[in-house]
Design an enzyme around this catalytic site. Structure first.
Site, PDB file in Angstrom:
ATOM      1  N   CYS A  47       0.817  -1.223   0.000  1.00 33.76           N
ATOM      2  CA  CYS A  47       0.000   0.000   0.000  1.00 33.76           C
ATOM      3  C   CYS A  47       0.847   1.268   0.000  1.00 33.76           C
ATOM      4  O   CYS A  47       0.372   2.317  -0.391  1.00 33.76           O
ATOM      5  CB  CYS A  47      -0.928   0.019   1.215  1.00 33.76           C
ATOM      6  SG  CYS A  47      -0.060   0.285   2.781  1.00 33.76           S
ATOM      7  N   CYS A 152      -4.339  -9.668   5.434  1.00 33.57           N
ATOM      8  CA  CYS A 152      -4.309 -10.817   4.537  1.00 33.57           C
ATOM      9  C   CYS A 152      -5.703 -10.906   3.927  1.00 33.57           C
ATOM     10  O   CYS A 152      -6.682 -10.754   4.639  1.00 33.57           O
ATOM     11  CB  CYS A 152      -3.988 -12.088   5.328  1.00 33.57           C
ATOM     12  SG  CYS A 152      -4.303 -13.584   4.385  1.00 33.57           S
ATOM     13  N   GLY A 266       9.333   9.488  12.995  1.00 35.44           N
ATOM     14  CA  GLY A 266       8.866   8.169  12.533  1.00 35.44           C
ATOM     15  C   GLY A 266       8.403   8.186  11.093  1.00 35.44           C
ATOM     16  O   GLY A 266       8.108   7.136  10.520  1.00 35.44           O
ATOM     17  N   GLU A1266     -15.994 -19.749  -4.347  1.00 33.82           N
ATOM     18  CA  GLU A1266     -16.944 -18.654  -4.148  1.00 33.82           C
ATOM     19  C   GLU A1266     -18.078 -18.895  -3.150  1.00 33.82           C
ATOM     20  O   GLU A1266     -18.474 -17.964  -2.460  1.00 33.82           O
ATOM     21  CB  GLU A1266     -17.588 -18.302  -5.502  1.00 33.82           C
ATOM     22  CG  GLU A1266     -16.603 -17.753  -6.495  1.00 33.82           C
ATOM     23  CD  GLU A1266     -17.236 -17.612  -7.871  1.00 33.82           C
ATOM     24  OE1 GLU A1266     -17.305 -16.485  -8.361  1.00 33.82           O
ATOM     25  OE2 GLU A1266     -17.663 -18.635  -8.437  1.00 33.82           O
TER      26      GLU A1266
END
Length: 1334
Positions: A47, A152, A266, A1266
């Site tokens: 990301c 996850c 940071g 699915e």
């Protein structure tokens, strides 16, 4: 301080090797340095903003003051390279590999089946590894904290937690061998049955953890740090300079000369601003080596903490202090500890600083309200000397602004002791329980004189209720000097309501919810204070148990995974039906598994960045690329004019432009693309392209607008059984209702990735693409370039998650990349950033469902009429077949004699939605089940009874005249009720609800019948190519792509059985169009069914060819037979083919055979809901599924758990927000919340239905990718059940609206508590909302 542009040399260690960097660029993060410079690609980019944990590494530093070495996990995407001087970095490659030895963490996550697509696995491994370096025997709480910042999308987390649980010291009590039958589950430790049921893994096989075998901290770095005279470091990049001073005095001088230069500790605030908002700071000051910023000083009144201390250090310091003082002195300390546990992930807390949290002054900061309420102060320094500034309402002056002067630096923060009779509490509510910015957060403090309930002093601060942290000053004035009782508080709620007013169009939206929370938090504070006053004997009356509020439960228990043993007669060599580990799990856990963007760069390779439309509905009046072409590194800009072949693709008769030419129809539509020598240069080039627009009138965003304007994609579909209109005349009661369901982002961990390499002659290209359908990508690229298919080979090694999102959009992106490669004659790579991916690629269709239902008093549903409207977006994509599948599944598990459904795909000016796991079924069935719930509420009966009454029974026929037996559906339903102890838990929940006013439990059980395969018959075919080499090793290639669903593992099992050789002799390298041509997509849960049969066919052919060798030499080895065959000139290569079932559907006749078979299942979930905040926990989930005979129980159970969790996200958490102009707000994990470890059901049990088979698929198995996703709705309906219990407290009964997702906001408002009822509703149409209701 060094002068000129010559920078200093950066020195640090990576995996025990020294790295010196002469030209460190302040804009380079550790992640890109690892991946591009050092080719350490195990650390993944998910990301770029510290929100997903895929890039987790361990940082180690030497502390000269204490002569200790500290280890902590951190996000490499936010760690500036320049900050790493003197640090030792450990990546996933540094802890173990298949070449040397694998580390126990890597082994356990892999063998516990915690790695499916594997893209998140290195991050999980490193988060856990860093924990073990600090705590070799962690508790379960340590583990869940360590993993809280790692997302996850495949596994549902249960197997990851189970693998890590084996390191627990508590684990000795409960057998953690993947079946959870320990003492917590009612079995005694000596329970014999434990050994009889098969288990997913055996923890006895695991390597022990040996802390002495870890990499040592480099002695050279200790010597370097011990040196007495540290030097100021300066680094100069292309656009930014970086200075790291070593003394406070020097820091003050730097800040005086450069008041606008930010201080970076940071990089969790400045980093994302530079990356996502394009903010540019010519100079950055990094004071991480200024000792004074880290000093801790004790005084009789409290503690001064250095502003540079990380949040993790602050929490640890306060935790050590609490036991040293009487409880009354540590009220504020404990409140801060609680809030620090909620703030960000472990990786963020390990680097973010206390001073940074205060100075960034975010409106929804978690720390600032507590610090302000607790009367903390900061010590600041500047050229003019030191001063102390109280943290109060005057400190926070505006959005992200404080009262400090630009040149002032916070040195330390004072945390005072509390006094006797003083109480401090914190409350927060966020879209997800952990690692999520708060919606509303608060710090509250009250002080009483001894023995009195009269308030001496009170302080209440809120975050998330204005542009700054705000003080509820008038509310405090209404409380102070008065007794703490119902009268005072009753007045205070009204004052607070008037004092904290949010305008209806306030940024962030959720206005009613936020105002309601401000009252609820004060009420919760009231209850806690009353409890304390009782403990001090100031007041005598008892607070009834009913009124008390305890925190929601949070401890994850071991779950059950039940499956059948293989039959007694099965050869021990035959792996089919056994829980075999995913074939790449170890490589994925060591970081050696290669994904598309891990491929090494080729000489002269370019990077492509797309430029997207900023308007939703407009003419393009100009495209100016001149500024972009002048930027360093930019090579070219690709527009529609550059496309040599087809500029427009056609789907279902509708055009879809690759690059917009004259008009744009959504924000995020691709207009052109910039190619440059690096990612950064391409990104800057794309930002410099100027597009001018002329807006077109009346864009359409919502389904309601589309219906009003008849903006649809044709054809619309209708299907009817019986005569619905006539049946409505004969029923006892008619009810009309509906539900709105939001969309869902795929959030595959690996964003869209591709690399196009020109071979250099005869227009031949190699494509390396992360796609579910290599042939479609090949076809579209060839049409775009105007070349035949035999010139383009598409290779797919593995995909880091797909879920339907890597079909159509991927082929368009690959085509644009191919045009760039064709034009420049150089290799071109395109990897979308998370925000771009979410903006461009669309997701699951939002759906508006309306229904009219005719029912009898006994609960029978005689007639139902459904209308489905989906928000398709700006192109047709897969929207028409999605609508068809919705209508084909609308009967779900129920035999409704008169049933009609019509569906329409609405054309809107939002990014086009596409295929997504479940393909319309999760939307369709939610609407049907919501209708069942409404019927149950109308009749005042339990919903499970209404489901029972109307379920298919005996030989049955669907609404499209397909005959089937519902026997296994009913078995799943009944077994689920028994396994879940449904009746007992239903009674227990009702009792709990009578005993608790502000917390409610809800229970729901939901069935499913799901059709597997493609209704378009040609998509059901598959092919395979199997080679046997002379040494006996076998190479299998087939048409399916590996995206975490374990198809390669299953194909290996099939080949192993058919060739009678162990799986270790069989290898699957990749899926490619030059080995198996004309493939169909890996989708519709049909990948294993189709490709398994093709591999079986090829292997049987080969085994048959070897028959003469076997007969001649029955005792010979496999290798001998193969070698003999070669010398006898027998072909050792064969293709396999599978035609697939002949499925069809005739919409005119309203009949057909659209599916090969059904998967059945049932799921029972129980939740506990906090009615004041809408927060909930799933206490327990039991799933029973009929998947025939499982080919691989560990893979199949993994698919079931992962699909369930994705469904839980869809129905209760994941919310896409669009601005009124059609811009997607939620473009990353910080705004869009998918389930994390904290969202897993606390008891998660999966049972595969025993003694069942399926004649329609390989080895009697069934497709499983699915179907189970819809069962996540059991949590939605359990929340609705709990909300109904809460509503009854306010005298509200009967059907009510709860739209999906049932976020905390919706759940809280649905509960209709007295506080929610106080909030005046804003009239729709009287204001412009912050976000559209899509």
């Amino acid at each position: 301080m060094s002068t000129g542009t010559e920078g200093d040399i950066l020195c640090f260690f990576i995996n025990g090797k020294k790295v010196t960097e002469n030209h460190a660029d302040p804009e380079t993060m550790l992640l890109s340095f690892l991946r591009q410079k050092l080719r350490l690609t195990g650390t993944k980019s998910g990301c770029g903003g510290g929100g997903c944990g895929a890039c987790t590494v361990m940082v180690s530093r030497y502390q000269p003051a204490t002569k200790t070495i500290i280890h902590f996990s951190a996000n490499a995407c936010l760690l500036p390279l320049c900050q790493l001087h003197g640090a030792a970095i450990t990546t996933v490659e540094g802890i173990g590999s298949t070449k040397t030895r694998i580390h126990p963490v890597q082994e356990r996550i892999a063998k516990a089946h915690g790695s499916q697509c594997g893209f998140c696995t290195p991050g999980m491994v490193m988060a856990m590894y860093a924990l073990l370096r600090n705590k070799p025997q962690p508790s379960m709480e340590d583990i869940t904290n360590a993993l809280a910042g790692n997302l996850c999308r495949c596994t549902g987390y249960r197997p990851i937690v189970d693998g890590c649980r084996t390191f627990c010291q508590e684990a000795n009590c409960c057998r953690v061998s993947g079946n959870g039958n320990g003492c917590l589950n009612g079995g005694s430790p000596a329970d014999e049955a434990v050994h009889e049921s098969p288990q997913l893994f055996d923890k006895e096989e695991f390597l022990p953890l040996d802390p002495t075998q870890e990499l040592i901290f480099p002695p050279e770095l200790i010597l370097m740090t011990e040196k007495d005279n540290p030097q100021t470091l300066t680094f100069h990049g292309e656009r930014i300079s970086w200075v790291s001073p070593v003394s406070l005095e020097e820091l003050v001088q730097l800040k005086t000369r450069n008041p606008k230069a930010p201080l970076v500790m940071g990089n969790t605030n400045i980093g994302p601003d530079i990356k996502f908002k394009g903010v540019l700071h010519p100079l950055i000051i990094s004071p991480t080596r200024v000792k004074e910023l880290f000093e801790v000083t004790h005084t009789p009144k409290g503690v001064w903490l250095g502003a540079g201390c990380t949040l993790a250090e602050v929490r640890s310091l306060l935790e050590k202090k609490v036991p040293q003082f009487p409880e009354e002195k540590t009220e504020l300390f404990r409140a801060l500890i609680q809030q620090l546990g909620n703030l960000g992930s472990q990786q963020i807390r390990n680097v973010a600083s206390l001073g940074g949290q205060i100075i960034s002054a975010y409106p929804n900061s978690d720390l600032n309200p507590v610090l302000a309420a607790g009367k903390c102060k900061v010590s600041v320094i500047s050229n003019g000397g030191r001063r102390e500034v109280p943290l109060n309402q005057d400190f926070f002056v505006g959005f992200c602004k404080t009262a400090l002067k630009p040149e002032e630096v916070i040195v330390s923060v004072f945390i005072p002791f509390s006094r006797k009779g003083e109480f401090v509490r914190v409350f927060r509510q966020a879209p997800r329980k952990e690692t999520s910015f708060a919606t509303v957060t608060t710090g509250m403090r009250v002080f009483f004189c001894e023995g009195s309930r009269v308030v001496q002093d009170v302080s209440i601060y809120y975050g998330g209720m204005a542009a700054t942290t705000v003080s509820a000053t008038k509310t405090c004035a209404a409380i102070v000097t008065r007794p703490w009782d119902d009268e005072t508080l009753g007045r205070a709620y009204d004052v607070l309501l008037d004092e904290l007013v949010l305008p209806p169009s306030a940024p962030g939206g959720k206005v009613e919810f936020r105002r309601s929370l401000s009252l609820s938090f004060l009420f919760k504070f009231n209850l806690e204070v009353l409890q304390k006053l009782r403990e001090m004997n100031v007041i005598k009356d008892e607070l009834s148990e009913r009124m008390q509020i305890r925190p929601l439960p949070r401890d994850i228990q071991p779950g059950l995974q039940e499956f059948q043993h293989v039959s007694k007669g099965q050869s021990s060599q035959d792996p089919v039906g056994r829980p075999m580990m995913h074939r790449s799990a170890i490589s994925q856990a060591t970081g050696e598994a290669v994904y598309c963007d891990d491929m090494p760069t080729t000489d002269g390779e370019l990077f492509l960045s797309v430029v997207t439309s900023a308007r939703a509905h407009a003419k393009i009046t100009g495209l100016d690329v001149s500024e972009a072409l002048r930027l360093p590194g930019v090579v070219d800009v690709i527009t529609s004019k550059d496309i040599p072949g087809k500029k427009v693709q056609t789907m279902f008769g509708y055009p879809d432009e690759l690059l917009a030419q004259s008009e744009v129809s959504c924000i995020g539509q691709m207009v052109c693309a910039v190619v440059a020598d690096t990612r950064e240069h391409a990104k800057r080039g794309a930002a410099a392209v100027k597009i001018s627009y002329e807006d077109l009138p009346d864009p359409v965003f919502t389904i309601e607008e589309a219906v009003e304007k008849s903006s649809f994609y044709e054809p619309r579909r209708t299907l009817e059984r019986g005569n619905v209109s006539e049946a409505f005349k004969t029923v006892d009661q008619i009810y009309e209702g509906g539900i709105q369901m939001g969309g869902q982002e795929h959030f595959y961990m690996e964003t869209q990735s591709m690399l196009v390499v020109p071979v250099g002659e005869e227009t031949e290209f190699n494509l390396y693409v992360s796609t579910q359908w290599p042939t479609l990508t090949q076809d579209v690229v060839c049409e775009t370039l105007g070349i035949p298919s035999n010139r383009v080979t598409c290779h797919v090694k593995r995909i880091g998650g797909a879920f339907g999102g890597k079909l159509s959009k991927t082929s368009i992106l690959a085509s644009i990349t191919a045009v760039a490669a064709w034009k420049t004659n150089r290799a071109v790579r395109c990897v979308l950033e998370r925000g771009e991916d979410m903006l461009i690629t669309g997701g699951r269709h939002p759906v508006l469902g309306k229904y009219k239902v005719g029912l009898m008093k006994d609960g029978r549903i005689v007639a139902a009429d459904f209308q489905y409207y989906s928000n398709a977006g700006n192109t047709v994509d897969e929207s028409l077949p999605v609508v068809e599948k919705m209508i084909l599944h609308m009967d779900t598990a129920y035999n409704i004699p008169n049933l009609r459904g019509s569906g329409a795909a609405c054309r809107t000016n939002l990014p086009s939605n596409t295929a997504f796991r479940g393909f319309g079924v999760p939307q369709s069935l939610l609407i049907v089940e919501n209708m069942i719930e409404d019927v149950a509420m109308l009749l005042g009966r339990p919903a499970d009874q209404i489901r029972d009454i109307n379920m298919y029974k005996g030989p049955s026929v669907t609404h499209y005249k397909f005959e089937f037996s519902p026997e296994n559906l009913l078995r799943c339903w009944d077994e689920c009720k028994i396994k879940a102890e449904f009746s007992a838990r239903r009674r227990a929940a009702d009792q709990f609800n009578q005993q608790n006013r502000w917390k409610k439990r809800g229970v729901s059980i939901i069935p499913i019948k799901y059709g597997v395969a493609f209704a378009d018959s040609f998509l059901n075919q598959a092919a395979a190519l199997v080679h046997i080499y002379k040494d006996g090793s076998v190479l299998v290639t087939h048409a399916g792509t590996e995206m975490g669903q374990g198809i390669h593992t299953k194909m290996q099992q099939v080949a192993s059985r058919e060739l009678h050789i162990p799986p270790s002799k069989i290898y699957i390298s990749e899926t490619s169009t030059n080995t198996v041509p004309n493939t169909c997509p890996s989708a519709a849960s049909f990948g294993t069914d189709a490709n398994g049969m093709a591999v079986l066919n090829a292997c049987q052919t080969l085994y048959q060819r070897l028959k003469p060798m076997r007969e001649r030499n029955p005792k010979g080895s496999w290798e001998k037979w193969v070698n003999d065959a070669f010398f006898e000139k027998i072909s050792l290569s064969a293709t396999g083919f599978y035609r697939g079932p002949d499925l069809y559907f005739d919409w005119d006749k309203m009949e057909g055979l659209p599916y090969a078979y059904f998967v059945y299942g049932a799921c029972c979930s129980e939740v506990e809901l906090d009615c004041l905040t809408g927060d909930y926990r799933t206490l327990r989930t039991d799933i029973v599924v009929d998947i025939g005979r499982s080919l691989n129980p560990s893979v199949d159970i993994g698919q079931i758990e992962g699909a369930f969790m994705q469904g839980l996200g869809l129905y209760t958490m994941e919310e896409l927000k669009f601005s009124p102009s059609g811009l997607l707000y939620t473009r990353g994990p910080s705004q869009y919340k998918i389930p994390a470890v904290c969202d897993v059901p606390l008891r998660f049990n999966v049972h595969l239905l025993s003694d069942t088979d399926n004649p329609h698929a390989i080895y009697s198995s069934k497709g499983i990718g699915e179907p189970v996703l819809f069962l996540g709705s059991s949590v939605f309906f359990a929340i609705k059940d709990a909300a109904a219990a809460a509503r009854s407290e306010s005298g509200l009964v009967g059907p009510f609206t709860l739209n999906s997702p049932a976020t905390p906001e919706r759940a809280c408002l649905a509960c209709s508590s007295p506080f929610t009822q106080k909030i005046p509703a804003s009239k729709p149409g009287s204001f412009k909302p912050w976000a559209l209701d899509i």
